[in-house]
Scaffold this motif. Structure first.
Motif, PDB file in Angstrom:
ATOM      1  N   LEU A   4       0.835  -1.197   0.000  1.00 41.69           N
ATOM      2  CA  LEU A   4       0.000   0.000   0.000  1.00 41.69           C
ATOM      3  C   LEU A   4       0.866   1.242   0.000  1.00 41.69           C
ATOM      4  N   ARG A   7      -1.549   7.008  -0.696  1.00 39.84           N
ATOM      5  CA  ARG A   7      -2.917   7.263  -1.173  1.00 39.84           C
ATOM      6  C   ARG A   7      -3.863   6.139  -0.760  1.00 39.84           C
ATOM      7  N   ASP A   8      -3.394   4.893  -0.846  1.00 38.87           N
ATOM      8  CA  ASP A   8      -4.219   3.762  -0.405  1.00 38.87           C
ATOM      9  C   ASP A   8      -4.566   3.926   1.076  1.00 38.87           C
ATOM     10  N   CYS A  37      -9.186   7.134  -8.176  1.00 41.40           N
ATOM     11  CA  CYS A  37      -9.639   6.797  -6.824  1.00 41.40           C
ATOM     12  C   CYS A  37     -10.499   5.533  -6.873  1.00 41.40           C
ATOM     13  N   ARG A  40      -8.334   2.445  -7.378  1.00 36.33           N
ATOM     14  CA  ARG A  40      -7.677   2.052  -6.131  1.00 36.33           C
ATOM     15  C   ARG A  40      -8.669   1.367  -5.183  1.00 36.33           C
ATOM     16  N   ARG A  43      -9.346  -2.133  -6.320  1.00 38.52           N
ATOM     17  CA  ARG A  43      -8.176  -2.978  -6.038  1.00 38.52           C
ATOM     18  C   ARG A  43      -8.145  -3.364  -4.557  1.00 38.52           C
ATOM     19  N   LEU A  44      -8.428  -2.410  -3.680  1.00 36.21           N
ATOM     20  CA  LEU A  44      -8.439  -2.685  -2.244  1.00 36.21           C
ATOM     21  C   LEU A  44      -9.554  -3.665  -1.863  1.00 36.21           C
TER      22      LEU A  44
END
Length: 172
Positions: A4, A7-8, A37, A40, A43-44
């Motif tokens: 990470l 930003r994550d 955003c 991300r 992805r998270l």
């Protein structure tokens, strides 16, 4: 572990305090345009870093209840005994959280019951189920002092430079 960047972590910090924030507001708060955003965030979620979104319900406004913590110790420490106890815990809706512990006790349970009598009936069921519960200690919550889901990212990951201007509305 997923790697990470700052930003994550910013995204996680905001979401841990405000799960219902719109994607546009999230992007603005972490200083990203909406598309990056959103990428991300996806992805998270796909990596399982974001395990879900939940509402924080004020139970005192909904129903009478009592919150009880129980420190439990099993008679035997064989794998099948732990597994049986953990399966039993899953079957009881009133047991809202359970942690396996290292040290003195084997488990810490958080129970939300209608009243003390309901709590005691649950404990009696657990004792009668022959799960090998040797001892338990009951701790009744008299008032909440601090709760919430916001994680202490700055403490856990001090090497990731999280700008101090990224705060949740709850922190303001």
């Amino acid at each position: 572990m997923l790697r990470l960047d700052d930003r994550d972590i910013q995204i996680l910090k905001v979401l841990s305090a405000e799960g219902r924030i719109s994607k546009a507001d999230l992007a603005r708060r972490v200083n990203l345009s909406p598309s990056p955003c959103w990428e991300r965030l996806k992805r998270l979620e796909e990596a399982g870093v974001i395990a879900g979104y939940h509402a924080e319900v004020s139970l005192k406004k909904v129903a009478p209840h009592v919150v009880v913590f129980v420190a439990a110790e099993l008679e035997s420490h064989r794998s099948e005994n732990f597994q049986a106890f953990e399966r039993a815990v899953q079957r009881h809706e009133e047991i809202v959280a359970c942690w396996a512990l290292g040290g003195g006790f084997d488990y810490l349970l958080q129970i939300v019951a209608r009243d003390i009598d309901s709590y005691q009936r649950l404990i009696d069921q657990l004792l009668e189920s022959n799960l090998g519960l040797a001892r338990y200690f009951t701790y009744i919550v008299t008032k909440p002092v601090k709760s919430g889901n916001a994680m202490p990212f700055e403490t856990l990951m001090p090497d990731i430079g999280i700008p101090k201007n990224v705060t949740s509305d709850k922190e303001k």
